[in-house]
Design a protein around this motif. Structure first.
Motif: not given
Length: 460
Positions: A278-292
RNA sequence: GCACGAGUAGCUCAGUUGGUUAGAGCAGCGGUUUGUGGAACCGAAGGUCGGCAGUUCGAAUCUGCCCUCGUGUACCA
């Protein structure tokens, strides 16, 4: 909570009876509830209109479910099993407990289970609605707020998860944020599952405490989180939080896994592939996000703002994420239907609006009416004639709704930020003219009635 | 939930060894100006000093409990 006995703690309704003369109703609001004014509401409307356009573009159906659900329909799936029923507003209705919804996901699961035979599969729906949480309010967090949810139900295809991240970005950018203002963080529950295997952690309690600690990295930093992973941490107010009691070598393994920062689970890798397509770039892999904690089963995402947000006193505050979501494959099957995987994302609209108000100077077309001044009540017929001309031309307008001198009327017009006032007194009526005063410039013009609407349109 | 801080007029706030009748600015109201806002001047009004109890001859001020707000922290679907 036990009701206290004694005059000091009488509920206000009792006080009313006890001392009729002195009783005054409270002008305060219940804790965590606020009034919202026009500026905020207009920006919220603007955000909502962007959301609707994007959702139509992405092919989602619009759904509304009621504010109340049976408590067990939404409550049994509360992830926090330690205190079920808490955190929601509930009351007993004809011998059955009902609750105000605390999110839009649980009602969706209920809706899907109830309409299982009729809905398309997969089912894509979006929803805007107020939700209520019975908990302590914080900066920008209230007990009643507006939420937006978009969900894909009935598909394992990770393209759904990827699209959710992409559409949320599109919404934010339409609302006026730049790519540098926000980031979509992506991870997966599988990352921490693998980590627990490496660490040899089996106890659920230790898992939970570890996850909660990891969730705080962005806010507290690794040094403080290390304390939470170990024995515990004292915060700056002196409050102490018990830690996960991990051993030093276990903490080292976690540190290494986090620093590696390379996605190593198949689901995240696939989502990133789709992002590329999709040519989407504004992301980051972040293993510290946890959520519910018990809710999500696969990929998880969280949208964070990258600019500072201040409270009403001008202090920077811990704002946290404005939205997030992930894959929850068990929610619908809890109702007894077959396995039905799902993934969804939500935005806290009020918090987004709060942040947007600080980031951008929104200018909206004036919504304030032209004020027709009243010189003589006997001339109401003439005033209405002017009023109708303006309203027919779709110009917001009113005859001065109060009583009093012209000065007072002008002060009123000024106060409501009216673009201008109209004088149609005896002098003007004789000349068959209307005088219009532009309140921004102070300029005054006289026009024939038939030209009035067109002339005024030049000023607003 | 826990911790720290705050609550005095509609709003923002003064007000300490406890002492007459609790102050100011802004807003509001009335007037100077009964056909002209954003300015100025004059005047009057506005208060259970968050609530209840206690100490005291006397409490906005000291003590206890409660409520509300703020911030952090915990929890967070």
């Amino acid at each position: 909570m036990e009701p206290k006995v004694g005059s000091s703690n009488l509920p206000s309704c009792t006080k009313k009876w006890k001392n009729k003369k002195k009783f005054k109703p409270s002008k305060e609001l219940p804790s965590g509830f606020i009034d919202r004014q026009e500026k905020e509401l207009l920006i919220r409307d603007f955000v909502i209109s962007n959301i609707k356009e994007v959702m139509i573009k992405y092919g989602f159906q619009y759904l509304e479910t009621p504010s109340f659900e049976y408590t067990d329909s939404i409550g049994k799936f509360l992830p926090d099993k330690e205190r079920p029923g808490e955190g929601v507003f509930s009351f007993e209705d004809e011998n059955r407990w009902i609750s105000l919804r605390y999110d839009l996901t649980a009602p969706l699961a209920r809706y899907v289970a109830k309409n299982y035979n009729e809905i398309p599969k997969p089912f894509k729906r979006y929803q805007l609605g107020t939700v209520w949480r019975n908990e302590k309010p914080g900066p920008g967090r209230y007990r009643e707020f507006l939420q937006f949810d978009a969900d894909y139900v009935g598909t394992n295809n990770l393209q759904a998860d990827a699209e959710l991240c992409i559409l949320i970005s599109e919404i934010l950018e339409r609302c006026g944020l730049d790519k540098s203002d926000y980031i979509v963080n992506v991870s997966s529950r599988k990352f921490t599952d693998n980590l627990f295997k490496k660490l040899n952690i089996i106890s659920d309690e230790q898992k939970t405490t570890t996850l909660r600690a990891l969730d705080k990295i962005e806010r507290l930093g690794w040094i403080e989180v290390q304390k939470l992973l170990g024995e515990g941490r004292k915060d700056k107010s002196g409050d102490y939080t018990k830690g996960a009691n991990l051993k030093n070598d276990q903490i080292k393994i976690i540190e290494k896994a986090l620093k590696n920062n390379e996605p190593d689970t198949e689901d995240v890798l696939e989502i990133i592939n789709i992002f590329n397509a999709y040519n989407f770039k504004n992301y980051k892999f972040d293993p510290s996000i946890i959520r519910g904690l018990e809710y999500y089963t696969g990929p998880i995402f969280e949208v964070n703002l990258k600019f500072d947000v201040k409270n009403l006193k001008g202090q920077n505050i811990q704002f946290g994420s404005i939205g997030g979501g992930g894959r929850y494959d068990n929610l619908v099957s809890n109702f007894g239907n077959l396995d039905y995987p799902a993934t969804g994302i939500s935005i806290g609209l009020d918090r987004l609006v709060f942040a947007l108000m600080q980031k951008k100077d929104f200018k909206f077309k004036s919504t304030r009416p032209i004020v027709i001044c009243v010189f003589d009540k006997n001339n109401t017929k003439q005033y209405v004639e002017i009023l109708n001309k303006l309203r027919e031309a779709n110009i917001s307008s009113e005859i001065y709704p109060g009583e009093g001198k012209l000065k007072k009327q002008m002060e009123y017009a000024n106060k409501i930020q009216s673009p201008g006032v109209i004088f149609y007194g005896d002098d003007e009526i004789k000349k068959a003219e209307v005088k219009f005063r532009n309140l921004k410039t102070g300029e005054e013009i006289s026009v024939k009635i038939e030209n009035l609407a067109n002339e005024i349109k030049k000023f607003i």
